[in-house]
Structure formats: structure tokens, C-alpha cells
Design an enzyme around this catalytic site. Sequence first.
Site, PDB file in Angstrom:
ATOM      1  N   ARG A 129       0.816  -1.204   0.000  1.00 23.56           N
ATOM      2  CA  ARG A 129       0.000   0.000   0.000  1.00 23.56           C
ATOM      3  C   ARG A 129       0.854   1.260   0.000  1.00 23.56           C
ATOM      4  NH1 ARG A 129      -3.523   0.302   4.963  1.00 23.56           N
ATOM      5  NH2 ARG A 129      -1.474  -0.125   5.862  1.00 23.56           N
TER       6      ARG A 129
ATOM      7  N   SER B  48       8.415  -4.985   6.276  1.00 21.95           N
ATOM      8  CA  SER B  48       8.297  -6.036   7.293  1.00 21.95           C
ATOM      9  C   SER B  48       9.068  -7.291   6.929  1.00 21.95           C
ATOM     10  CB  SER B  48       6.821  -6.359   7.519  1.00 21.95           C
ATOM     11  OG  SER B  48       6.121  -5.183   7.752  1.00 21.95           O
TER      12      SER B  48
ATOM     13  N   ASP C 255       6.974  -3.649  11.007  1.00 23.10           N
ATOM     14  CA  ASP C 255       5.554  -3.473  11.350  1.00 23.10           C
ATOM     15  C   ASP C 255       5.302  -3.482  12.865  1.00 23.10           C
ATOM     16  OD1 ASP C 255       6.178  -6.133  11.427  1.00 23.10           O
ATOM     17  OD2 ASP C 255       4.394  -6.837  10.373  1.00 23.10           O
TER      18      ASP C 255
END
Length: 890
Positions: free
Chosen positions: A521, A582, A636
Site C-alpha cells: 500500500r 516487514s 511493522d
Amino acid sequence: CLQIQRALLALTIPLETLQAVKGRMLQAMHKGLSRQTHAQADVRMLPTYVCSTPDGTEKGEFLVVEMCQNHVRTLWMALAGDGNQSPQITYKTFDMPEDIMQGKGEALFDFIAQSLRQFLDGIGRPQHHLPLGFVFPFSCRQTQLDKAELISWSKGFSCSDVEGRDVVQLLQSAINKQELYHVEVVALLNDTVGTMMTCSLSGKPCEIALIVDKGTNSCFMTEAHLVEMVEDSSGQMCVNTEWGYFGDDGALRDILTPYDHNVDKESSNPGTKRFEKLIGSLYLGEIVRHVLITLAAEKALFIGRNIAILRKKGSIKTQQILEIIDSEKGMAEAKRTLEALGLQPSEQDCCRVQQVCRMVLSRAAALCATGLAAILSYMCRSRELEHLSVNVAVDGDLYQGQSRFGEILQSVTGLLAPECSATLLPSVDGTGKGAAMVTAVALRLAAHRREVNELLAPLRLSRADLEHVQALMRQEMELGLKQETNDTSSLRMLPTYVCGTPDGTEQGDFLALDLGGTNFRVLVVRIAEDGIRMASEIYIIPINIMQGTGEALFDHIVNCIADFQLKHELMGQVLPLGFTFSFPCQQLGLDKAVLLSWTKGFSASGCVGQDVVQLLRQAAQRKQYSGLKVVAVVNDTVGTMMSCGHEDPKCEIGLIVGTGTNACYMEEMQNVGTVEGDEGRMCINMEWGAFGDNGCLNDFFTDFDRLVDEKTINPGRQRFEKLISGMYLGEIVRHILLTLVEKQLLFQGRPCPKLHTKDIFQTKFLSEIDGLAVQHVQTILQNLELKASFEDSALVREVCQTVSLRAAQLCAAGLAAVAEKMRQSRGLPHLAVTVGVDGTLYKMHPSFSKHIEQTLKYLAPHCAVTFLRSEDGSGKGAALVAAVACRGAE
Ligand code: ADP
Ligand code: MG
């Protein structure tokens, strides 16, 4: 004749009234089942500790001793495990001397044990282990299948030194005195349960039993958690309703007639067992007698005769009533019976007496149906079914002796519980054969339970185990933080260069990238005083790019950023960018992160060993794209901690329990040996998924864990993660189920080809099954093409609960080590800290978070740990890291 009409009318109960009585019975049942009201309930709903009906696999030889009114009956039964087609049975009855009934308890049990020895002598003295079921029809406080204290004697018994004691033990001692050491009393039971069991012998299980004998009673199978007096609430249990006492609190007031009051007054126990006194064969004759007395007094019967005989209790027997009712020979029977009483009946008298008898019997059958309908509706409702179809075993002279009783019972039940269909089955020798079946089933279950417990034991962690895991985690943390020992630890303890959590003064617009979660994203995040606003786009990373060259991957990412800026009218602006990446990285600065290895299906070439921020910047240069200012790379976990930290300044731990698991926390700089400087704190990305990869957790891995590990793309690595996270829990459960099937403990050992498919048992099923009633578990399993019985479903649920409990507790052991270390580093007697959490497993599993919190309470007693669910940690969090960095720069 008006008087006759009136009497018959009084004995007629309209359907609406029956409906109302059914409702009251249901209320009484609920009262008996509830912990708060059980003690005052008149329908006592006693737990029987009989937890299953026969399934046909029962095998072996069993004994039964049955205590009856004035004799003891012994029985031997052999089952071949062939569906119980043809059990072999032998029995013998021993008359009990009268003085024993009122003598010493010891003498009574000695007599029973002696009878048993004689019986065994008679059948060739079998010497192997013989489990025994004890039918003891007195009021007991039962706490296990083989543990029951006698509350009080009845039925003419009054032996000394028995009340308040465990009758199973008393019988076992007496048996031992006879040197029958191979006979073991394994079950104590009531006669209703046996009735239910005999009818389960073939095919579909029978889950309700009715007794309409001298008295009346019933029992049925329900989910154990609904029987609140019982501690262990898994699986099913048979409940003995003791419904004979229904109405003792006045619930039957509107249907009791003056005849019933007279019968009650003259009985040996006035005021109690009001329902039984309307149904049991001990009373029907008496009811008829009182009707006849009244009618004679009103000159509607036996005009001019001497009716003194009718005033004598017991002068009309229920058996006679059953014969009088008969449509063929009934009139002749009536005549004969009444003549034998010296009443010299007219033709009309006989006819009227027959009508009365019919009415009394019909009423009894209708009331019995009312009770049955209440049970049916209860079962249907508690199982959340639209329709319930069930077998009902019926025993007793009223049912067996009069077809009319059964017909009314069936039809009224249908009217009162139209959502259920009950198949009535006559029971044969419930107390004998049925008791032997209970014993056989109990033995099957006990053996089954032992094996299941043995299999699941390694997955059940004791407090000491968890404390050990916590200590290991602490030790590995210390090793990982020190420069010299870092490479001996399974915890990388990576510095993140994030040195502060949000303080609320951060402001501005930021870009964020999220790579390595479920989606890629791009986001724009506006942090203002009044809150955070975000907009985002999801972009696909095609598999050929994920697994192609690093250049192509980062070119693609830059293209996506450019597209996003265009779409959101941000062209020409250079916003600070936080990059949630991540994957495990060695971070050398806030904006400098060397990729250590790809995971989660990525394998783009030329990236491992490189600084990913540099790779991104190079791609921007190649594309001559100038709108990029990367200020931070975050993991993350860090993003999660930061986004929660914006809401709660005490949030200094981040936790992820999703596809994988990981944690980070704020460590004192002086403890971080891998980074220069001693001032302040830095967030450490523990990479705790790898905890144990150096072998320190080997004692805790089970065979199932090893099987799961072997089949992964990274065997031997991420060992802690493989005990905890979403990618693996379903697989662990699947391997346990396979082993259970193999050991014939599940699905009766039927092969389950479906279960051999990897990942067929998804982790989301663990969440779904966890809090569900067994019936729904059954449905879920059906969707997996697994044909599960009630017991199978309960076992699958238990396996799921065991696996997710272990995961949550291990997570808690890790967190306890972290929180305790933080408290001690800061020299505090007490630490209040918040954990920011993300991950679908944590968020969706109904009891995962509760188990973490409960376990933490005792593993870290000096820390008050609260949990805050992160919303979009990887988006918001990355922007906040960038914002905190910009705040610091200013
Ligand atoms: P990621 O860790 O990739 O960011 P998530 O946090 O959404 O992704 O976690 C996805 C994992 O959560 C999946 O691997 C799946 O096993 C697990 N999962 C999905 N739905 C549920 C659920 N209802 N209950 C428990 N676990 C679930
Ligand atoms: Mg995630």
C-alpha cells in the site's frame, strides 16, 4: 348424568392448560439446572456423570448389581464390540432377608458382595478384571460416575452408618472383603439412565428416557456446560430430571382435583411428588377409588349398595384399571372387579366406571407427554436446531401394559412440541442390561480420555514450563543485546533507531509505504492536533516482480508512488516518507536498513545484503523521480507500537500475532551494546519469531510441531513463531487430528483423506470453533467433509482450544520477559506499560487475548500490562516514525 359429566370434566385438561404446564415444567428445569437456584428447585435435574450413549464399539465383560425393593439382582454381560448386536447376558436374583433392610450398613453391603460371589461362582469364576455398575435407586449426591453420597434412605430401607457416605466405596470394600479384587465398581447409576442405554443398542442413539412405572421419572442428554453444578463442562451429560417432584411448589395447582388432594393426603409422603401422583401406577388406582367414592356419595353410582370397601386404601389396583379400559374385555373385567369388591354393579355402573378409568389414564398419559414435550423443546432450543428428531426410550408397566397410554403420549407430545419428532421405543430390562451398558460406555470413555490426555499432555504447559520459557526469553534477550554474544542468541534484538514514542506534538503531512503485509500500500497521512487522517491505495505486486530482480521490484514501487501522488494531487510536493518494510533487516540508521533475508514469498534478486532505502532511492534516480524523501524504515511491530503510542503514551511495546509473530520494545540505550551511545532509549525489534532456533526451546517442541516444521519452506527456523502464529496453528491442529484418527480416538478411526491436505484446516477455524456449541462444530466439520459425532466434535474443539491456549501462553511468557526486563532496567518496583497489538489472529480469536492477559498476571506480577489494538499500524505507524524523526530534527 350430570355428576359423571362433572367428574370427567374435572379430569380433563384442555390443550391450552397443557401448554401452560409445559411452560412451567421448562421453567422448573431451568431452575434445577442453574447454580443459583438448584438448591431450591423441586425438579432437581441431577447430573449423572454418564457422558455418552453407546456407539457399538464397547467391548468386554461387565457386571451389574442392582438393589431392588426386597432383592438383589446380579448380572453379567459380554459385548463383542460388533455394534452390540447380540450381547450375552446371564443374571440371578437373591432375596434379601428383611432384617438387613433395617440393620447395619455393613451387613447390607456384605450381603450384596456375598450374592455377587455366589453369582460369579455359578458362572465359572471368571478371574480377569470385571468392571461393575451399581444400580442404587436412592437419593444420592453424586459428584463423579463412581462417587455418590447417600442423602437419605427411602423405600423401607434404614441401614445404619450409610447416610452421608460414599456408597461406591462401601460396596467396593465389601467386595474386597470377599477377595473379589478383580471386580471394580466403576459406575453408580439411577434406573432411568439404564433405560436410555438399552434403547441405544442399535443404530441411532437414544437420548431421552421416560419411566412410567409405580412412579415416574425421566432423563435426557444435554450439553454438560448447561448443567451448572458440574465443574467439568465439556461434552455431554445425562441429566436425571427427578420430575416426579414437579408441582411441589404449587405449579400444578390449577389442574389438581379434590380426588388428587385426597390421594396425596392418604399417601406416605403428603405434599411431595405431586406430578408423580398424577401419573405413577402406584396412584392411578387410588385416584379412581376417590372418584368412585365421590360419585357414589352423589348417588351417581352403586345406588343402594354398601360402598364401605371403597374407603379402604388400595382396594382398586392400577392393574385392574388397565384391564377395565380394554375395549373388548373391559366391560367384563369391570363387572368382575366390582363384583369381587361386593359392589353388585349394574350395567350402567360398569360403563361409568370404565369411563372414569379411561379418563384417569388419559390424563396421566397427557401429563407425561407434557413433560416429554418440555424436554424435547429444551433440547431443540439449547442445540439451536429448527427441528429435533430423537429416540425416546420408555419403560414401565403403564406404557408396556396399555397401548392407549402410548398412543396418547405420542399424539399429545406431537401437539405440544410440533418442532420435534420423538420416536418412542419400548425399553427392555433397562436397569440390568442398561446398567451394564453404562458401565461399558464409562469404561470406553475413561480409556479414551486417558489416551487423549496422554497425547495432548506435551501441549499443555504448566506454570513452571511457562516460567522456564520466560527465563529463556530473558536470557536470549540479554545475549542478543550484547555485541560479543549477539550471534549466539536466537533473538537478533535489532536496533531500529527509533528513539522516542509520539508525544502528541507531531504534526504535518507524510507519505507511508507498507511492504510485507498482506497487501502493498501507499498512504498519505495527515497528522494534526485534532487527529490523524489517512488515504491509501492498494497496489498489486505481480509474482514475477516479487521473484524477479531487485531493480524491477523497486522500479515498480516508485511507479506506484508516482501514481499515488498523481491520484491524490500531491505532485510537486516532497513529503517525508516512512517505509514499513516487514522483513528482517539490520538497521544501521533510521533510514538505513540492510535486508538480511526475504520471507513471505519474496525473492527479488540483488537485495539481500543491501540497504533497501538506497535501493529505493536508486530506483527513483533511474526514473528521474524527485519527489522522494525517505526519512525512516520501520518494521511493522514498530509501526504498531508507534500508532498506539499516539493514543497512549505508555505504549512502549509492539506485538504482532498474524501470519507470523514478532515484538519490539523500548530498551535503555546503555543496554544496547550493538549501537554507540548510552543516553535515552531505543526501540528494539526482537525478531522473536526466531526464538529457539538455537535449540533452547527443544524441550517444548512436540512431535506435531516437528511435523509442521518439516513441511515449511524454512525448516528449523522461526521455531517460536511456528508455535504461535496464524500460518501454523491450523497445521498443528491438523497433525494432531491425524494422529487421533490413526490411534482410533477420532472418527472411530475411519480414514479421512481430506485431512491429509496441507492447510485444509485453516487457523480461522480455531477462532470459529473456540466458543461454539458442539452442534455448530459438527456443522463446520461437515463442511470439511468430516463426519463427526458429538464426541468427535467435542474432541476437535478441545484440540483447537489446547493449541490456541498454548500459543497465547507462550506469547504471554515472551511478553512477561519483556515487561519484567523493562521494569528492572528502569529500577521500578512497579511498571505500568501498554502493548500495542496488531494481527488478525490476536484480533479475531475469541479467547486469545484473554489468555494472554490471564497468564501475564501471574508471570509478571509486578507489571500492570494493558493492551491496545492498533489500527493500521503499518500505515499510521510509519508516518508517526517519520513525524517523530522530523520533530527530533527540528
Ligand atoms: P499479516 O500478518 O500478513 O499482516 P494478518 O495480521 O491479517 O496478516 O494475519 C493473517 C493471518 O491471520 C492468516 O495467516 C490467518 O492464518 C490468520 N487468520 C485469518 N483469519 C483469522 C481468524 N478469523 N482467526 C484467527 N486467525 C485468522
Ligand atoms: Mg500485518
